[in-house]
Design a protein around this motif. Structure first.
Motif, PDB file in Angstrom:
ATOM      1  N   LEU A 194       0.624  -1.630   0.118  1.00 31.08           N
ATOM      2  CA  LEU A 194       0.549   0.427   0.082  1.00 31.08           C
ATOM      3  C   LEU A 194       0.712   1.105   0.406  1.00 31.08           C
ATOM      4  CD1 LEU A 194      -3.164  -1.366   3.232  1.00 31.08           C
ATOM      5  CD2 LEU A 194      -2.800  -0.446  -0.092  1.00 31.08           C
ATOM      6  N   GLN A 195       2.443   1.164   0.409  1.00 24.06           N
ATOM      7  CA  GLN A 195       3.085   2.081   0.190  1.00 24.06           C
ATOM      8  C   GLN A 195       3.492   2.382  -0.940  1.00 24.06           C
ATOM      9  OE1 GLN A 195       3.043   4.503   2.626  1.00 24.06           O
ATOM     10  NE2 GLN A 195       1.541   3.114   3.939  1.00 24.06           N
ATOM     11  N   PRO A 196       3.187   3.403  -1.662  1.00 23.43           N
ATOM     12  CA  PRO A 196       4.545   3.624  -3.122  1.00 23.43           C
ATOM     13  C   PRO A 196       6.007   3.416  -3.083  1.00 23.43           C
ATOM     14  CG  PRO A 196       2.578   5.146  -3.217  1.00 23.43           C
ATOM     15  CD  PRO A 196       2.507   4.377  -1.956  1.00 23.43           C
ATOM     16  N   ALA A 197       6.475   4.043  -1.634  1.00 20.67           N
ATOM     17  CA  ALA A 197       7.788   4.040  -2.270  1.00 20.67           C
ATOM     18  C   ALA A 197       8.375   2.718  -1.809  1.00 20.67           C
ATOM     19  CB  ALA A 197       8.060   5.437  -0.684  1.00 20.67           C
ATOM     20  N   ASN A 198       7.501   1.813  -1.217  1.00 22.93           N
ATOM     21  CA  ASN A 198       8.050   0.617  -1.186  1.00 22.93           C
ATOM     22  C   ASN A 198       7.900  -0.484  -2.253  1.00 22.93           C
ATOM     23  OD1 ASN A 198       8.362   0.701   2.124  1.00 22.93           O
ATOM     24  ND2 ASN A 198       6.670   0.446   2.050  1.00 22.93           N
TER      25      ASN A 198
ATOM     26  N   LEU B 206       8.575   0.572  -4.832  1.00 26.39           N
ATOM     27  CA  LEU B 206       9.130   1.456  -5.755  1.00 26.39           C
ATOM     28  C   LEU B 206      10.264   0.400  -5.473  1.00 26.39           C
ATOM     29  CD1 LEU B 206      10.031   3.422  -8.016  1.00 26.39           C
ATOM     30  CD2 LEU B 206      10.796   4.825  -6.521  1.00 26.39           C
ATOM     31  N   ARG B 207      10.624   0.443  -3.877  1.00 24.76           N
ATOM     32  CA  ARG B 207      12.401   0.291  -3.815  1.00 24.76           C
ATOM     33  C   ARG B 207      12.417  -1.219  -4.268  1.00 24.76           C
ATOM     34  NH1 ARG B 207      12.107   3.717   0.854  1.00 24.76           N
ATOM     35  NH2 ARG B 207      10.559   1.254   1.850  1.00 24.76           N
ATOM     36  N   LEU B 208      11.321  -2.315  -4.118  1.00 23.86           N
ATOM     37  CA  LEU B 208      11.197  -3.301  -4.844  1.00 23.86           C
ATOM     38  C   LEU B 208      11.308  -3.991  -5.661  1.00 23.86           C
ATOM     39  CD1 LEU B 208      10.099  -6.577  -3.544  1.00 23.86           C
ATOM     40  CD2 LEU B 208       8.321  -6.398  -4.355  1.00 23.86           C
ATOM     41  N   SER B 209      10.657  -2.660  -6.977  1.00 23.97           N
ATOM     42  CA  SER B 209      10.863  -2.671  -8.852  1.00 23.97           C
ATOM     43  C   SER B 209      11.920  -2.343  -8.858  1.00 23.97           C
ATOM     44  CB  SER B 209       9.860  -1.811  -9.315  1.00 23.97           C
ATOM     45  OG  SER B 209      10.573  -0.339  -8.712  1.00 23.97           O
ATOM     46  N   SER B 210      12.386  -1.399  -8.306  1.00 24.55           N
ATOM     47  CA  SER B 210      13.945  -1.873  -8.394  1.00 24.55           C
ATOM     48  C   SER B 210      15.257  -3.008  -8.418  1.00 24.55           C
ATOM     49  CB  SER B 210      15.028  -0.507  -7.603  1.00 24.55           C
ATOM     50  OG  SER B 210      14.267   0.817  -8.312  1.00 24.55           O
ATOM     51  N   ARG B 211      14.681  -3.623  -7.157  1.00 22.01           N
ATOM     52  CA  ARG B 211      15.387  -4.990  -7.030  1.00 22.01           C
ATOM     53  C   ARG B 211      15.225  -5.844  -8.258  1.00 22.01           C
ATOM     54  NH1 ARG B 211      14.662  -4.173  -1.059  1.00 22.01           N
ATOM     55  NH2 ARG B 211      16.360  -2.654   0.160  1.00 22.01           N
ATOM     56  N   VAL B 212      13.389  -6.168  -8.398  1.00 18.58           N
ATOM     57  CA  VAL B 212      13.196  -7.044  -9.262  1.00 18.58           C
ATOM     58  C   VAL B 212      13.500  -6.905 -10.674  1.00 18.58           C
ATOM     59  CG1 VAL B 212      10.684  -7.357 -10.778  1.00 18.58           C
ATOM     60  CG2 VAL B 212      10.690  -7.497  -8.104  1.00 18.58           C
TER      61      VAL B 212
ATOM     62  N   HIS C 128       2.790   6.404 -10.265  1.00 19.91           N
ATOM     63  CA  HIS C 128       1.787   6.839 -10.373  1.00 19.91           C
ATOM     64  C   HIS C 128       1.107   7.261  -9.296  1.00 19.91           C
ATOM     65  CE1 HIS C 128      -2.368   7.854 -12.404  1.00 19.91           C
ATOM     66  NE2 HIS C 128      -2.469   6.891 -11.351  1.00 19.91           N
ATOM     67  N   ASN C 129       1.305   6.333  -7.935  1.00 18.61           N
ATOM     68  CA  ASN C 129       0.526   6.261  -7.212  1.00 18.61           C
ATOM     69  C   ASN C 129       1.232   7.430  -6.257  1.00 18.61           C
ATOM     70  OD1 ASN C 129      -1.666   4.914  -7.162  1.00 18.61           O
ATOM     71  ND2 ASN C 129       0.153   3.194  -6.820  1.00 18.61           N
ATOM     72  N   LEU C 130       2.673   7.520  -6.467  1.00 14.78           N
ATOM     73  CA  LEU C 130       3.474   8.400  -5.692  1.00 14.78           C
ATOM     74  C   LEU C 130       2.541  10.091  -6.114  1.00 14.78           C
ATOM     75  CD1 LEU C 130       6.898   6.946  -5.391  1.00 14.78           C
ATOM     76  CD2 LEU C 130       5.223   7.726  -3.105  1.00 14.78           C
ATOM     77  N   ARG C 131       2.719  10.076  -7.407  1.00 12.77           N
ATOM     78  CA  ARG C 131       2.390  11.461  -8.750  1.00 12.77           C
ATOM     79  C   ARG C 131       0.394  11.725  -7.813  1.00 12.77           C
ATOM     80  NH1 ARG C 131       3.198   9.433 -13.261  1.00 12.77           N
ATOM     81  NH2 ARG C 131       5.891  10.176 -13.440  1.00 12.77           N
ATOM     82  N   LYS C 132      -0.313  10.713  -7.750  1.00 11.54           N
ATOM     83  CA  LYS C 132      -1.206  10.828  -6.948  1.00 11.54           C
ATOM     84  C   LYS C 132      -1.482  11.067  -5.972  1.00 11.54           C
ATOM     85  CE  LYS C 132      -4.002   7.332  -7.386  1.00 11.54           C
ATOM     86  NZ  LYS C 132      -4.776   6.445  -7.398  1.00 11.54           N
ATOM     87  N   VAL C 133      -0.383  10.796  -4.750  1.00  9.66           N
ATOM     88  CA  VAL C 133      -0.242  11.011  -3.374  1.00  9.66           C
ATOM     89  C   VAL C 133      -0.203  13.016  -3.114  1.00  9.66           C
ATOM     90  CG1 VAL C 133       0.474  11.329  -1.466  1.00  9.66           C
ATOM     91  CG2 VAL C 133      -0.317   9.186  -2.344  1.00  9.66           C
ATOM     92  N   ARG C 134       0.488  12.798  -4.195  1.00 11.88           N
ATOM     93  CA  ARG C 134       0.981  14.012  -3.390  1.00 11.88           C
ATOM     94  C   ARG C 134       0.842  15.399  -4.158  1.00 11.88           C
ATOM     95  NH1 ARG C 134       7.154  12.535  -6.256  1.00 11.88           N
ATOM     96  NH2 ARG C 134       7.519  11.716  -4.184  1.00 11.88           N
ATOM     97  N   ALA C 135      -0.176  14.998  -4.835  1.00  8.98           N
ATOM     98  CA  ALA C 135      -1.307  15.813  -5.557  1.00  8.98           C
ATOM     99  C   ALA C 135      -2.265  15.957  -5.199  1.00  8.98           C
ATOM    100  CB  ALA C 135      -1.718  15.147  -7.326  1.00  8.98           C
TER     101      ALA C 135
ATOM    102  N   ARG D 120       6.881  -0.364 -10.921  1.00  6.30           N
ATOM    103  CA  ARG D 120       7.606   0.622 -10.957  1.00  6.30           C
ATOM    104  C   ARG D 120       6.790   2.152 -12.074  1.00  6.30           C
ATOM    105  NH1 ARG D 120      12.450   2.219 -10.032  1.00  6.30           N
ATOM    106  NH2 ARG D 120      13.708   4.263 -11.469  1.00  6.30           N
ATOM    107  N   LEU D 121       5.591   1.498 -12.754  1.00  5.26           N
ATOM    108  CA  LEU D 121       5.004   2.400 -12.830  1.00  5.26           C
ATOM    109  C   LEU D 121       4.251   2.679 -12.432  1.00  5.26           C
ATOM    110  CD1 LEU D 121       4.802   1.653 -17.507  1.00  5.26           C
ATOM    111  CD2 LEU D 121       5.892   3.696 -16.202  1.00  5.26           C
ATOM    112  N   LEU D 122       3.552   2.024 -12.085  1.00  7.65           N
ATOM    113  CA  LEU D 122       2.125   1.782 -10.909  1.00  7.65           C
ATOM    114  C   LEU D 122       2.734   2.512  -9.369  1.00  7.65           C
ATOM    115  CD1 LEU D 122       0.828  -2.046 -11.090  1.00  7.65           C
ATOM    116  CD2 LEU D 122      -0.438   0.694 -12.154  1.00  7.65           C
ATOM    117  N   SER D 123       3.622   2.059  -9.234  1.00  8.31           N
ATOM    118  CA  SER D 123       4.189   2.594  -7.907  1.00  8.31           C
ATOM    119  C   SER D 123       4.472   4.542  -8.060  1.00  8.31           C
ATOM    120  CB  SER D 123       5.451   2.159  -7.402  1.00  8.31           C
ATOM    121  OG  SER D 123       6.582   2.549  -8.507  1.00  8.31           O
TER     122      SER D 123
END
Length: 89
Positions: free
Chosen positions: A6-10, A12-18, A71-78, A66-69
């Motif tokens: 549920l946390q987009p930052a988490n 994003l980090r996982l997607s970089s590892r994948v 997108h969700n980070l931008r949505k939270v900031r907006a 990565r794309l989804l996270s």
């Protein structure tokens, strides 16, 4: 465990590892399956050929995550911290 996703930052980090694991699997599979094929036994050769299939799959999954996270980070900031709309009675 679901709170982690549920946390987009988490995510994003996982997607970089994948993405990195997928790239490593792809490169290892290519080098082993096509350059070192005469020195390996059948099990290792089949495993390396499988890595050339699983590696790009992980790259695709990591890229979508990565794309989804992002997108969700931008949505939270907006989202505004408060709403100042007036409600008519």
């Amino acid at each position: 465990m679901f709170d982690f996703f549920l946390q987009p930052a988490n995510v994003l980090r996982l997607s970089s590892r994948v993405l990195l694991v997928g790239l490593a699997m792809l490169l290892t599979g290519i080098v082993g399956a096509y350059l070192l094929d005469l020195q390996l036994n059948l099990f290792a050769l089949v495993s390396l050929h499988a890595m050339t299939i699983i590696g790009p799959t992980l790259i695709k999954i990591g890229y979508v995550m990565r794309l989804l996270s992002q997108h969700n980070l931008r949505k939270v900031r907006a989202q505004p911290a408060y709403s100042h709309k007036l409600v008519a009675n």
